[in-house]
Each structure stands twice: as structure tokens, then as C-alpha cells.
Design a protein around this motif. Structure first.
Motif, PDB file in Angstrom:
ATOM      1  N   GLY A   1       0.478  -1.150  -0.100  1.00 57.79           N
ATOM      2  CA  GLY A   1       0.139  -0.504   0.065  1.00 57.79           C
ATOM      3  C   GLY A   1       0.565   1.318  -0.299  1.00 57.79           C
TER       4      GLY A   1
ATOM      5  N   ALA B   1      -0.289  -5.781   1.666  1.00 55.10           N
ATOM      6  CA  ALA B   1      -1.540  -6.882   1.683  1.00 55.10           C
ATOM      7  C   ALA B   1      -0.980  -7.824   1.860  1.00 55.10           C
TER       8      ALA B   1
ATOM      9  N   TYR C   1      -4.460  -7.655   6.449  1.00 56.24           N
ATOM     10  CA  TYR C   1      -3.921  -6.310   6.142  1.00 56.24           C
ATOM     11  C   TYR C   1      -2.686  -6.374   7.129  1.00 56.24           C
TER      12      TYR C   1
ATOM     13  N   TYR D   1      -1.926  -0.414   7.320  1.00 56.01           N
ATOM     14  CA  TYR D   1      -2.051  -0.244   6.125  1.00 56.01           C
ATOM     15  C   TYR D   1      -2.678   1.044   5.638  1.00 56.01           C
TER      16      TYR D   1
ATOM     17  N   ALA E   1      -4.197   2.056   1.767  1.00 60.95           N
ATOM     18  CA  ALA E   1      -4.057   1.419  -0.288  1.00 60.95           C
ATOM     19  C   ALA E   1      -3.962   2.349  -0.652  1.00 60.95           C
TER      20      ALA E   1
ATOM     21  N   SER F   1      -7.765   1.251   5.543  1.00 65.59           N
ATOM     22  CA  SER F   1      -6.474   1.500   5.802  1.00 65.59           C
ATOM     23  C   SER F   1      -6.875   0.881   7.353  1.00 65.59           C
TER      24      SER F   1
END
Length: 109
Positions: A23, A28, A45, A49, A51, A98
């Protein structure tokens, strides 16, 4: 969604190799099965994290562990905890994920 030509089978998710998807921060790990047009994933995740893109794919997503924040492009934010899910259609509402503490998800798309 139509499920055709899929005989009964089982999946031992722990035996599937994971692919890493970085990310903006964190990563992930995806364990993926493809059944015709249906993709089924167990996704983990990492803590922290975020994205790296706004997703427009439709999903049925179920939170197994941790906590997931899903932000819609219009600014709304939803928090999923274990036992919660969200559903969204293809091209309906761009979203990104997230997590501060990490999350494990089961996703069908």
C-alpha cells in the motif's frame, strides 16, 4: 452474481501461497482462489496499511479480525470490526481501505 459450474469443494486457506500487495504504507497479503468469474480471497492487512488506490470493484467483504476503515471518495468513513461486513457494487462508490491495527478479511468479488 450467478454461480455456475462450481462443484462442491473446500479450501484450506493456510495452505495457499500469499502474494504481497504494498500500500502507500504497510502491505496486504492475499490468498486467492478463482472460480470462473468469481474471485475469493483471504486478505491480511498489516498494521498501518493504507491502500494505494481508490477501488471501483464490487465486493462482499467480511471482517474476521482486527479493524478496517473504509473511506468512500465522498469523504464518508466506515469502520468494520470482527463480524461486520460491507457490500458494494462495481463502479458504485470508489473506496479505499486502511487499518491502524491490522485486519483479516474474507472477500468475494
Amino acid at each position: 452474481m450467478r454461480i455456475n459450474d462450481l462443484p462442491f469443494n473446500t479450501t484450506d486457506w493456510a495452505t495457499l501461497s500469499a502474494t504481497e500487495h504494498p500500500g502507500i504504507t504497510g502491505n496486504a497479503l492475499w490468498r486467492t482462489q478463482q472460480f470462473g468469474e468469481i474471485r475469493v480471497r483471504m486478505v491480511e492487512y498489516s498494521p498501518g496499511y493504507l491502500a494505494d488506490h481508490w477501488c471501483q470493484k464490487g465486493h462482499i467483504l467480511f471482517c474476521l479480525a482486527g479493524e478496517l476503515q473504509t473511506e468512500l471518495e465522498d469523504g464518508r468513513i466506515f469502520t468494520l470490526k470482527p463480524g461486520m461486513s460491507y457490500q458494494v457494487a462495481d463502479n458504485a462508490e470508489p473506496h479505499r481501505s486502511s487499518t491502524a491495527i491490522g485486519a483479516t478479511l474474507f472477500i468475494v468479488d
